[in-house]
Every structure is written in structure tokens, then in C-alpha cells.
Design a protein around this motif. Structure first.
Motif, PDB file in Angstrom:
ATOM      1  N   GLN A 137      -0.465  10.396  -6.483  1.00  7.42           N
ATOM      2  CA  GLN A 137      -0.739   9.508  -7.625  1.00  7.42           C
ATOM      3  C   GLN A 137      -0.412   8.053  -7.278  1.00  7.42           C
ATOM      4  O   GLN A 137      -0.444   7.193  -8.147  1.00  7.42           O
ATOM      5  N   ASP A 139      -0.542   4.596  -4.298  1.00  4.28           N
ATOM      6  CA  ASP A 139      -1.309   4.001  -3.197  1.00  4.28           C
ATOM      7  C   ASP A 139      -0.349   3.674  -2.071  1.00  4.28           C
ATOM      8  O   ASP A 139       0.764   3.199  -2.327  1.00  4.28           O
ATOM      9  N   CYS A 147       2.771   1.686  -7.003  1.00  2.11           N
ATOM     10  CA  CYS A 147       2.274   2.191  -8.289  1.00  2.11           C
ATOM     11  C   CYS A 147       0.852   1.663  -8.499  1.00  2.11           C
ATOM     12  O   CYS A 147       0.590   0.482  -8.288  1.00  2.11           O
ATOM     13  N   GLN A 148      -0.047   2.552  -8.953  1.00  3.33           N
ATOM     14  CA  GLN A 148      -1.445   2.133  -9.126  1.00  3.33           C
ATOM     15  C   GLN A 148      -1.607   1.188 -10.310  1.00  3.33           C
ATOM     16  O   GLN A 148      -2.556   0.428 -10.372  1.00  3.33           O
ATOM     17  N   LYS A 151       0.999  -2.087  -9.232  1.00  7.74           N
ATOM     18  CA  LYS A 151       0.719  -2.643  -7.895  1.00  7.74           C
ATOM     19  C   LYS A 151       1.997  -3.110  -7.209  1.00  7.74           C
ATOM     20  O   LYS A 151       1.999  -4.114  -6.507  1.00  7.74           O
TER      21      LYS A 151
END
Ligand code: MSP
Length: 677
Positions: A137, A139, A147-148, A151
Motif C-alpha cells: 500500500q 510507494d 505514504c501514497q 507523499k
């Protein structure tokens, strides 16, 4: 009695209210107003989310105790919603005792269901989301996991003992519920997203933390004697029940797409385990970006303060400015979609829809009725009004359908078809021509009566989104009846006693000069240098570069676009530095600048013949009283400039970027005016 209980997310108090928060709250308010007009028992619940690591860290960063931070910022939300005219029925704070009790009740129910157990957790945690993530989940950027949503790198939580909730037992039950209740997760795209996620298999969820203590204590004892606080999302989600009490379940949780999983997966699983009913609908709206950028603390250009924007759009009538802002945000983008705020689209909508279509209709109709009413008392007769009557009836029906279906943008679209049709009615009937022929007095009275009835209908249709405009309009036509939604034949329903008094222009056209002034007042100078800003969204080169800036020691910018984040542009020479005249100042008076959340107006003694007037963007951090008698460092040779109409004759040095953390200073024994180098 039919009811409509709508909730907004409770907002984190690590941030002050911005346009994104205002969007959810205004949308919920518009929907609630509509349901109230339909005679339903209606409640709008909002509040603040005050526990957890994120808030604890934010307090630490500001040098405050968590309690002080949450009290301060929560109040900002209360005040903002009040100023924006949001009709809040209950404002719930998670630090209230009434909430803690409900959280404990829920915990015990889940425990009694056998769904809680102690184990050890380790894994990635995003403090921004307050959520655990698996690597799938996240990147990967270089060696770090990001964290997507935020960022930013996530934290590794190493082997923390934790209570776990058996979420894995509820996947199938949740899928069954979603299938049986097609209105449960809306819009459809988000329903699909949740179904796909649940189908990948739900894992048990860690629902307590031991590494910090700013939260609600877990009521169950840990045999190892550790004290746990309840996971902040489990705590926060329960707010809806704490506020609604016996009225649970909610009709609708209106949320942003960033928090869908917590609402559409965790929350229903907790409730199913506790044997409690689920909310009827979780409606997810998209995200607003500001000129293409996500609203974030590190991008000052995106941080549009809703009160500032409303103040700019309604310089003579704040409530009308609020209406204009609500209209733009709710009309421009359907509730489920992402939207991009640009000044171009805001001004275009304002001028076309509000100043032109609606503003003209109101002023033309009322002027006409005012002028000819003595000659021909407004009274609808038997003459058919053709298209107008038909469009009015269809609009009332369709606008209601769209508002019931969480589509305020579609509702406004159809309401504006009626507004335009009414303008056409004036063009085609030409009352000023009929008025020249005394034998046509009956016809004239009918046209005038129809115009009043149309205004009556429109005043009601716009009331959920444009409450202040509606109120003015109803005043001007003498409509004093309770504000219900019109029925099937609105023009016939309008009372025969309506009259016209002289209106004042509510939405004066925004010409280039005014547009320019609004942009300059709203966009912080960083944005003016940001490459992403389109030309018309930037203040003109002549606009002072630091206008709305907190007067922190911000380096001079290089050429436009050279850097957008406010970091230094490279080494400067000693001569460059000596150009800046820094002096010690003594603050002798301080007041808040009205309608500007961030600004204080200071009187500062620099040892000169007269004290200086300095406007400083520090009001969020310092109360006026705290400033009086304090020594500050002042940039004394900055060209004077006006901020909010007040001349600022210098700049105070402050630490912190978007958030002011502290002021630069010297000891109390240094005389005002002393040079600093
Ligand atoms: N505290 C949690 C919610 C707990 S609810 C039980 C939280 N708070 S938040 O302060 O981050 O606010 C999140 C909500 O604010 C979003 O879900 C959304 O409704 C709104 N928005 C924040 N930024 C937004 C945009 N840029 N655009 C649209 N809405 C935005 O998450």
C-alpha cells in the motif's frame, strides 16, 4: 417523521480550517438545509478529532501541551463554521467525557463479542493518515517507503504490544451488506473500490498504542501491566454515535476520499462486531486542488482561508461573499469528483451566474414591479405563462431529486435553467411595452405577478446553497412564510400578497481591477513565485512581494519561478547582508486585524521620533496581549506597504514557515532602536 442526520468528518486539530475542510462542511450544510426545508427532522454534526500521535506531535512542535493546542484549534473550527453561517446542531470533540464513555461502551461490546486480543505489532505507520500500511500500500522511493497520500516517508513501528480487532472475521459480512444496500457506499466508483479492497482479504487491525499516551485509555487490563490508548481512528469514528446518541444510525457520513477505507471498512466492521446498526450512506466526495496543487502545509499557495475568500468576495456583505464561495464550490464540480480551484473559474462563475443571470433577474424584476405596480397591481390571472410555468414546476422536482441524490451541482444547474428562463420571460413579454397601453393593465398585472411568483420560487430553490441571498430576496418580495420547499405548481403556490421593494446589487460584477485585488489579497507571495500559478492568478509585478506574508525572515526571491519553496537562492555577499537594517523594537500596542485570521497590527518603538505601525502574520501563534511589552527584531528599512488597508512600516523576524513557531528577540535590557548585525 422522516429524518436526515448528516455528519462531516471531525477535523484534526493539527491544522487550521482551510478550503478543503470548508468544502465538506458547506456541502453538508447545504444538504441539511434542503432536508430541513422538506420538513424532515434534520441534524448536522461536525467536530474535531483531538487525540493521537499526529496531534501530540503538532503540540510538541509548537511547544504546547496537547490540551492547550486542542482547545485553541478546536475553537478555530467552531468560530469558522459560525462565521460561515453553517447551521451546526452538535459540535463534538473527542476529548469530551461524553465521547469517552461511548468509546468505552463500544470497546466493551466488541470485547464481549470475542473480537479483541493482545499480540505484538510491527510495521509501517503513517502519522499523517494515522494508519498502518503494508508495503503493497506504499510507494518506494530509493530506500524509503512513502505514504501514497502524504507523499512522505512512513515510520517503522517496531514490535509494539497492541490490542487487535478481529477484522478478518467481517470481510464477507461487509460484502453482503454492501451488496444488499446499494446506497451504502456512494458514488458507485467508491463502492467498487471498497469491494475490491475487501475482496483482497481483511487483516486483523491493531487498535491500541502504548508508545504515547494522548488518547482514550483502553478500559481492559493488559496482564503485562502496560497502559494502552485506543487507536485514534477507533476513537474518532465513534464520535458520530456520541453525538447522535439515541438517534443513531446516521443517514449520511459525508467524507473526503482520503478517509474512505476507515469509514467504509473499519467502521462498519466495528459496528457489526458490536451488534449495532450501520449508517445508511457513506457519501465520498473528491479533493479540491488549488491551481493543480494538493492543499498542504508545505504549499502556502494552496492554503486559501475560507474566511478570507468570503471576505474578498463580499467586501460589503460578508454573508454574500460566503454565498458566492458556496455557489462556486458546489456548482463547479459534482460532489463525488475532484475539483481544481482557480481564480479564473471562480470569477467566471461569479460574473456569469451570480452577477449576470441571478443578479440581473432580481434587479430587473423588482425594478419593473416597483415601477408599474401602482398602474397594474401584480396579480397572476388566467393567462398561460407557457415555458416559464413548465420550467418552474420541472425545476422544483428535479432540483429536489438531485439534492436528495447528493448532487448539488446538478441541482444548481437546473435551478439556473429556471433563472435564465425567467430572464427570457422578461425579454419576451416586455412589460415596459405593455405598460404604455392602458387597455392592457390586466396583462401587465399578470406579468408582474408572475415575476414575483418566480422570484418566490427561486428564493426557495437557492436557499440551501445561497442562504443569505435567499433571505435578502425574500425580504424584498415580502415573503415572510416559513421556508419550505415549493410544491408541484410553484408559481400558483406563491402567495398573492408579494410585493417589491428596491433591491441593492448583491453580486456587483468583478472587473479586472477587482479580480486583481482579490487575487493579491488571497494568494500569498510564495504563490506569486510558484511556476504552477497561471498568469492571471498572480498578483501584478507592482504588487508588493510580501503582502500577505507572515513577516518571518523570508529570503528575497530570485527571478520568478527560480524557486518556489522559500529556501535561499544561493550565497549572498556580506554587502548584500548589510543592506538589511535590523533593529530592536519594543511592542507598545497590539490588536487583531479584523477579518484576517493571521494578522496582528503592532505599534513598535524603534527609538525613533514616532513609533512604527507594523502588520505581522503572527496572530495564529500570539495573542495581542502576549506581544505588548515584548522586544522583537525588526527589518527597519523595508519599503512601507499596505496590508488590509493598514500601512506596514517594517517586518518582524519570526521562525517557522507556514506556521509561526517563535519570534526572534533580545534581552529586556537592550534599548529599542539598537542595530542588530
Ligand atoms: N480526523 C480525520 C477524520 C476523522 S472522521 C471520524 C481527518 N481529519 S482531516 O482534518 O484531515 O480532515 C479530513 C477531511 O477534510 C477530508 O475527509 C475532507 O472531507 C476534508 N478535506 C481536507 N482537505 C480537502 C481537500 N483538499 N479537498 C476536499 N476535501 C478536503 O481526516
Amino acid at each position: 417523521m422522516k429524518h436526515f442526520y448528516i455528519t462531516t468528518p471531525i477535523y484534526y486539530v493539527n491544522d487550521v480550517p482551510h478550503l478543503g475542510h470548508a468544502y465538506t462542511t458547506m456541502a453538508a450544510d447545504a444538504l441539511a438545509r434542503f432536508h430541513r426545508m422538506r420538513g424532515e427532522e434534520t441534524l448536522l454534526i461536525t467536530g474535531t478529532d483531538e487525540h493521537g500521535q499526529k496531534v501530540e506531535e503538532a503540540a510538541k512542535k509548537r511547544g504546547l501541551a496537547p490540551r492547550a493546542l486542542v482547545d485553541q484549534v478546536s475553537q478555530r473550527f467552531v468560530e469558522t463554521w459560525k462565521a460561515l453561517g453553517i447551521e451546526v446542531d452538535d459540535f463534538i470533540r473527542t476529548t469530551e467525557a461524553r465521547h469517552q464513555k461511548v468509546v468505552h461502551d463500544l470497546w466493551r461490546r466488541i470485547e464481549a463479542a470475542g473480537d479483541l486480543y493482545l499480540a505484538t505489532y510491527e510495521g509501517w505507520y503513517c502519522v499523517g493518515c494515522e494508519a498502518f500500511y503494508t508495503e503493497s500500500q506504499l510507494d518506494k522511493e530509493g530506500d524509503t517507503w512513502h505514504c501514497q497520500i502524504h507523499k512522505r516517508p512512513v515510520d517503522w513501528v517496531a514490535k509494539e504490544r497492541s490490542w487487535f480487532f478481529r477484522m478478518s472475521s467481517y470481510g464477507q459480512k461487509l460484502l453482503d451488506h454492501i451488496e444488499k444496500h446499494p446506497h451504502f457506499i456512494q458514488p458507485e466508483a467508491y463502492r467498487k473500490e471498497v469491494v475490491a479492497f475487501v475482496k483482497t482479504g481483511l487483516r486483523d487491525l491493531s487498535v491500541s498504542r502504548t508508545s504515547f499516551d494522548w488518547g482514550i485509555p483502553v478500559p481492559s487490563p493488559d496482564p503485562q501491566g502496560l497502559s494502552h490508548v485506543i487507536y485514534v481512528w477507533m476513537d474518532a469514528l465513534v464520535n458520530y454515535m456520541s453525538a447522535l446518541g439515541d438517534r443513531w444510525p446516521a443517514t449520511c457520513h459525508l467524507i473526503g476520499k482520503d478517509i474512505l477505507r476507515f469509514h467504509a471498512v473499519y467502521w462498519p466492521c466495528f459496528l457489526m462486531s458490536a451488534g449495532l446498526p450501520l449508517p445508511r450512506t457513506i457519501f465520498t466526495h473528491g479533493w479540491w486542488t488549488v491551481r493543480g496543487e494538493k492543499i498542504s502545509k508545505s504549499m502556502p499557495a494552496t492554503r486559501i482561508a475560507p474566511l478570507d475568500l468570503a471576505g474578498q468576495l463580499g467586501p460589503h456583505d460578508f454573508e454574500i461573499g460566503v454565498d458566492a464561495m458556496r455557489y462556486y464550490l458546489l456548482r463547479e464540480t459534482p460532489l463525488g469528483n475532484d475539483g481544481d480551484f482557480t481564480f479564473e473559474s471562480l470569477f467566471a462563475r461569479y460574473n456569469a451566474d451570480l452577477a449576470n443571470d441571478l443578479g440581473n433577474l432580481i434587479s430587473r424584476s423588482l425594478t419593473m414591479v416597483g415601477k408599474f405596480a401602482e398602474q397594474a397591481p401584480p396579480r397572476r390571472g388566467v393567462l398561460p405563462d407557457g415555458e416559464l410555468e413548465r420550467v418552474a414546476a420541472v425545476t422544483v422536482r428535479d432540483a429536489a431529486t438531485h439534492l436528495e441524490g447528493y448532487a448539488p451541482s446538478r441541482a444548481l444547474e437546473v435551478i439556473w435553467q429556471l433563472v435564465r428562463e425567467a430572464n427570457r420571460y422578461i425579454d419576451t413579454t416586455q412589460p415596459w411595452v405593455i405598460a404604455r397601453d392602458v387597455t392592457r393593465a390586466g396583462e401587465l398585472g399578470h406579468v408582474l405577478g408572475t415575476l414575483l411568483a418566480t422570484l418566490w420560487t427561486i428564493a426557495r430553490l437557492i436557499a440551501p446553497v445561497l442562504p443569505a441571498t435567499s433571505r435578502h430576496l425574500r425580504d424584498w418580495i415580502g415573503d415572510e412564510a416559513p421556508l419550505h420547499w415549493p410544491g408541484d405548481a410553484p408559481l400558483a403556490e406563491a402567495p398573492a400578497t408579494l410585493r417589491a421593494s428596491a433591491p441593492r446589487p448583491l453580486f456587483p460584477r468583478l472587473d479586472d481591477k477587482r479580480q486583481h485585488a482579490i487575487v493579491s489579497a488571497i494568494v500569498p507571495p510564495e504563490a506569486a513565485a510558484a511556476p504552477a500559478a497561471p498568469p492571471s492568478a498572480r498578483p501584478a509585478p507592482s504588487a508588493p512581494s510580501a503582502s500577505a506574508a507572515p513577516p518571518s525572515a523570508r529570503p528575497e526571491r530570485g527571478p520568478e519561478g527560480a524557486e518556489s519553496k522559500g529556501g535561499p537562492s544561493g550565497p549572498i555577499t556580506f554587502e548584500d547582508f548589510t543592506k538589511v537594517e535590523l533593529r530592536v523594537g519594543l511592542v507598545t500596542a497590539a490588536v487583531k486585524v479584523p477579518k484576517a485570521d493571521k494578522l496582528l497590527h503592532l505599534t513598535v518603538d524603534l527609538g525613533e521620533a514616532a513609533p512604527r505601525s507594523i502588520v505581522a502574520g503572527i496572530a495564529e501563534r500570539f495573542a495581542p496581549d502576549e506581544m505588548v511589552g515584548r522586544r522583537v527584531l525588526v527589518v527597519a528599512n523595508l519599503a512601507p506597504r499596505k496590508m488590509r488597508g493598514i500601512e506596514s512600516q517594517g517586518m518582524i523576524l519570526a521562525a517557522g514557515d507556514d506556521t509561526i513557531l517563535g519570534l526572534a528577540g533580545v534581552g529586556d535590557d537592550v534599548p529599542p532602536g539598537t542595530r542588530v548585525r
